[in-house]
Design a protein around this motif. Structure first.
Motif, PDB file in Angstrom:
ATOM      1  N   ALA A 297       0.825  -1.209   0.000  1.00 54.83           N
ATOM      2  CA  ALA A 297       0.000   0.000   0.000  1.00 54.83           C
ATOM      3  C   ALA A 297       0.860   1.260   0.000  1.00 54.83           C
ATOM      4  CB  ALA A 297      -0.927   0.006   1.215  1.00 54.83           C
ATOM      5  N   ALA A 298       2.078   1.133   0.540  1.00 52.83           N
ATOM      6  CA  ALA A 298       2.994   2.277   0.574  1.00 52.83           C
ATOM      7  C   ALA A 298       3.891   2.339  -0.659  1.00 52.83           C
ATOM      8  CB  ALA A 298       3.853   2.213   1.832  1.00 52.83           C
ATOM      9  N   GLY A 299       3.690   1.401  -1.587  1.00 49.37           N
ATOM     10  CA  GLY A 299       4.423   1.475  -2.846  1.00 49.37           C
ATOM     11  C   GLY A 299       5.567   0.506  -3.004  1.00 49.37           C
ATOM     12  N   ASN A 300       5.810  -0.337  -2.023  1.00 52.10           N
ATOM     13  CA  ASN A 300       6.904  -1.310  -2.134  1.00 52.10           C
ATOM     14  C   ASN A 300       6.496  -2.457  -3.066  1.00 52.10           C
ATOM     15  OD1 ASN A 300       8.904  -3.369  -1.608  1.00 52.10           O
ATOM     16  ND2 ASN A 300       9.360  -2.322   0.319  1.00 52.10           N
ATOM     17  N   ARG A 301       7.385  -2.823  -3.976  1.00 52.22           N
ATOM     18  CA  ARG A 301       7.100  -3.922  -4.911  1.00 52.22           C
ATOM     19  C   ARG A 301       8.199  -4.988  -4.901  1.00 52.22           C
ATOM     20  NH1 ARG A 301       3.128  -1.630  -4.352  1.00 52.22           N
ATOM     21  NH2 ARG A 301       1.628  -0.813  -5.884  1.00 52.22           N
ATOM     22  N   ASN A 302       9.177  -4.842  -4.012  1.00 49.19           N
ATOM     23  CA  ASN A 302      10.285  -5.790  -3.945  1.00 49.19           C
ATOM     24  C   ASN A 302       9.931  -6.933  -2.996  1.00 49.19           C
ATOM     25  OD1 ASN A 302      12.812  -7.074  -3.122  1.00 49.19           O
ATOM     26  ND2 ASN A 302      13.824  -5.415  -4.251  1.00 49.19           N
ATOM     27  N   VAL A 303       9.677  -8.108  -3.570  1.00 50.32           N
ATOM     28  CA  VAL A 303       9.201  -9.246  -2.775  1.00 50.32           C
ATOM     29  C   VAL A 303      10.217  -9.650  -1.716  1.00 50.32           C
ATOM     30  CG1 VAL A 303       8.487 -11.660  -2.864  1.00 50.32           C
ATOM     31  CG2 VAL A 303       7.731 -10.081  -4.645  1.00 50.32           C
ATOM     32  N   ARG A 304      11.500  -9.703  -2.095  1.00 56.95           N
ATOM     33  CA  ARG A 304      12.532 -10.111  -1.125  1.00 56.95           C
ATOM     34  C   ARG A 304      12.627  -9.123   0.034  1.00 56.95           C
ATOM     35  NH1 ARG A 304      17.683 -12.330  -4.745  1.00 56.95           N
ATOM     36  NH2 ARG A 304      16.599 -14.152  -5.625  1.00 56.95           N
ATOM     37  N   GLU A 305      12.570  -7.854  -0.283  1.00 59.54           N
ATOM     38  CA  GLU A 305      12.618  -6.840   0.778  1.00 59.54           C
ATOM     39  C   GLU A 305      11.426  -6.969   1.720  1.00 59.54           C
ATOM     40  OE1 GLU A 305      12.900  -2.886  -0.691  1.00 59.54           O
ATOM     41  OE2 GLU A 305      14.930  -3.147  -1.511  1.00 59.54           O
ATOM     42  N   MET A 306      10.251  -7.174   1.143  1.00 55.15           N
ATOM     43  CA  MET A 306       9.047  -7.291   1.973  1.00 55.15           C
ATOM     44  C   MET A 306       9.106  -8.537   2.845  1.00 55.15           C
ATOM     45  SD  MET A 306       5.868  -5.902  -0.358  1.00 55.15           S
ATOM     46  CE  MET A 306       6.192  -6.895  -1.818  1.00 55.15           C
ATOM     47  N   GLU A 307       9.592  -9.628   2.294  1.00 61.00           N
ATOM     48  CA  GLU A 307       9.695 -10.864   3.078  1.00 61.00           C
ATOM     49  C   GLU A 307      10.697 -10.698   4.212  1.00 61.00           C
ATOM     50  OE1 GLU A 307      10.282 -15.690   2.433  1.00 61.00           O
ATOM     51  OE2 GLU A 307      10.639 -14.304   0.766  1.00 61.00           O
ATOM     52  N   ALA A 308      11.828 -10.070   3.926  1.00 63.45           N
ATOM     53  CA  ALA A 308      12.841  -9.851   4.957  1.00 63.45           C
ATOM     54  C   ALA A 308      12.307  -8.932   6.054  1.00 63.45           C
ATOM     55  CB  ALA A 308      14.099  -9.259   4.333  1.00 63.45           C
ATOM     56  N   ARG A 309      11.606  -7.880   5.639  1.00 67.82           N
ATOM     57  CA  ARG A 309      11.047  -6.944   6.609  1.00 67.82           C
ATOM     58  C   ARG A 309       9.985  -7.617   7.468  1.00 67.82           C
ATOM     59  NH1 ARG A 309      11.837  -2.902  10.033  1.00 67.82           N
ATOM     60  NH2 ARG A 309      10.138  -1.383  10.115  1.00 67.82           N
ATOM     61  N   GLY A 310       9.142  -8.429   6.831  1.00 65.80           N
ATOM     62  CA  GLY A 310       8.108  -9.138   7.572  1.00 65.80           C
ATOM     63  C   GLY A 310       8.687 -10.083   8.610  1.00 65.80           C
ATOM     64  N   LYS A 311       9.702 -10.853   8.229  1.00 68.35           N
ATOM     65  CA  LYS A 311      10.341 -11.785   9.170  1.00 68.35           C
ATOM     66  C   LYS A 311      10.976 -11.028  10.330  1.00 68.35           C
ATOM     67  CE  LYS A 311      11.419 -15.573   5.963  1.00 68.35           C
ATOM     68  NZ  LYS A 311      12.498 -16.314   5.270  1.00 68.35           N
ATOM     69  N   GLU A 312      11.658  -9.933   9.991  1.00 70.02           N
ATOM     70  CA  GLU A 312      12.330  -9.134  11.026  1.00 70.02           C
ATOM     71  C   GLU A 312      11.326  -8.622  12.054  1.00 70.02           C
ATOM     72  OE1 GLU A 312      14.581  -4.784  11.385  1.00 70.02           O
ATOM     73  OE2 GLU A 312      13.931  -5.539   9.427  1.00 70.02           O
ATOM     74  N   LEU A 313      10.221  -8.083  11.583  1.00 66.88           N
ATOM     75  CA  LEU A 313       9.230  -7.502  12.488  1.00 66.88           C
ATOM     76  C   LEU A 313       8.516  -8.555  13.318  1.00 66.88           C
ATOM     77  CD1 LEU A 313       7.777  -4.777  10.124  1.00 66.88           C
ATOM     78  CD2 LEU A 313       8.880  -4.341  12.320  1.00 66.88           C
TER      79      LEU A 313
ATOM     80  N   ALA B 194       1.757  -2.440  11.913  1.00 69.51           N
ATOM     81  CA  ALA B 194       1.705  -0.984  12.077  1.00 69.51           C
ATOM     82  C   ALA B 194       3.086  -0.347  11.965  1.00 69.51           C
ATOM     83  CB  ALA B 194       1.070  -0.636  13.429  1.00 69.51           C
ATOM     84  N   LEU B 195       4.122  -1.101  12.329  1.00 69.20           N
ATOM     85  CA  LEU B 195       5.488  -0.578  12.314  1.00 69.20           C
ATOM     86  C   LEU B 195       6.203  -0.810  10.995  1.00 69.20           C
ATOM     87  CD1 LEU B 195       6.668  -1.797  15.844  1.00 69.20           C
ATOM     88  CD2 LEU B 195       6.150   0.560  15.187  1.00 69.20           C
ATOM     89  N   SER B 196       5.567  -1.482  10.054  1.00 65.48           N
ATOM     90  CA  SER B 196       6.259  -1.968   8.852  1.00 65.48           C
ATOM     91  C   SER B 196       6.920  -0.867   8.038  1.00 65.48           C
ATOM     92  CB  SER B 196       5.294  -2.772   7.971  1.00 65.48           C
ATOM     93  OG  SER B 196       4.194  -1.976   7.570  1.00 65.48           O
ATOM     94  N   ASN B 197       6.332   0.317   7.987  1.00 60.49           N
ATOM     95  CA  ASN B 197       6.887   1.403   7.177  1.00 60.49           C
ATOM     96  C   ASN B 197       7.612   2.452   8.011  1.00 60.49           C
ATOM     97  OD1 ASN B 197       6.103   0.563   4.548  1.00 60.49           O
ATOM     98  ND2 ASN B 197       4.000   1.113   5.034  1.00 60.49           N
TER      99      ASN B 197
END
Length: 282
Positions: free
Chosen positions: A143-159, A190-193
């Protein structure tokens, strides 16, 4: 307090009413109201002239009984409800010069997705229960414009690791989780971005006491580590005492007292605040 800094959030004269109002309740300055309800036209004045500021790295508590208007305030700030009047400014949005309430729907989505995160009292409102936990975080990032699957997966795991969700459960749907785990997934989402402002609406209501304590401790740890600004509402002054630097007390849609949390607890001035403090000591 911190008058040399620009507030992260500045709210001025926020009003929210349900109903058109009438001459009796508008012109009499609220004198005819039964609490915040007009017996003549049945209009409810949920928020009346709410003004406050939240500074960088601060936790501001909002306390009041059920129906006082505190959750309506949060809904207005997150654009879940449309305000009836007032202004709000976020320092990181257009240098804090534009009233976010009057921005377009597109800009409100931008603000909501990039500059605020919210944790709802009911996780069903904040999560897609049939998505995986990591998928819920990806939804916010997309929703915030991110389209990089690897980045999103890494961020999700981290959080999710950060909020103590086991790695082997990150692809599991929140509907299978306990209430406390669902709230922790909401916090991660809520903290993802990396928003400058986190809104917490009655996040411990309905949870067992031990789970409440773990969720509150997590919020405190995250806020100290990330130095994020937090606005937290609760009917429980014990929650506010544990977390908030400053506190505003709302009754019938109005702020009746505000100040440093320690001051309000030790020397409450308004009769309603005195009742709250007394109930905390009993």
């Amino acid at each position: 307090m911190k008058d040399f800094e620009q507030p992260v959030l500045r709210v001025s004269h926020l009003n929210k009413q349900y109903g058109k109002g009438c001459a009796s309740c508008r012109d009499a300055g609220g004198m005819v109201l039964n609490k915040n309800f007009c017996p003549v036209c049945a209009t409810v004045y949920a928020c009346r002239d709410i003004t406050f500021e939240v500074y960088a790295g601060e936790i501001l508590g909002v306390v009041g009984e059920s129906g006082s208007g505190k959750s309506t305030l949060m809904q207005c700030l997150y654009f879940d409800q449309k305000v009836s009047g007032g202004e709000a400014y976020i320092s990181s949005y257009k240098s804090g010069r534009e009233n976010i309430f009057t921005e377009s729907s597109q800009q409100k989505r931008y603000i909501r997705n990039r500059m605020m995160g919210k944790v709802y009292q009911n996780p069903v409102l904040g999560l897609k229960m049939d998505f995986s936990s990591i998928g819920n975080i990806a939804e916010k990032l997309i929703a915030a414009g991110n389209r990089n699957v690897r980045e999103m997966e890494a961020r999700g795991k981290e959080l999710l690791e950060h909020v103590n969700i086991p790695v082997y459960r990150i692809k599991e749907a929140p509907r299978n989780f306990s209430g406390g785990m669902q709230q922790r997934v909401q916090i991660a989402k809520a903290l993802s971005n990396n928003p400058p402002l986190l809104l917490l609406d009655e996040v411990t209501t309905g949870l067992d006491l031990s789970v409440q304590a773990s969720v509150l401790d997590l919020i405190k740890q995250i806020q100290r580590r990330l130095k994020i600004s937090v606005l937290i509402v609760s009917h429980d002054l014990g929650v506010i005492r544990m977390l908030a630097d400053r506190t505003i007390v709302i009754l019938d849609g109005r702020i009746v007292e505000q100040g440093l949390t320690d001051q309000i607890l030790e020397d409450p001035q308004h009769g309603y605040t005195q009742q709250l403090v007394q109930s905390l000591l009993v």
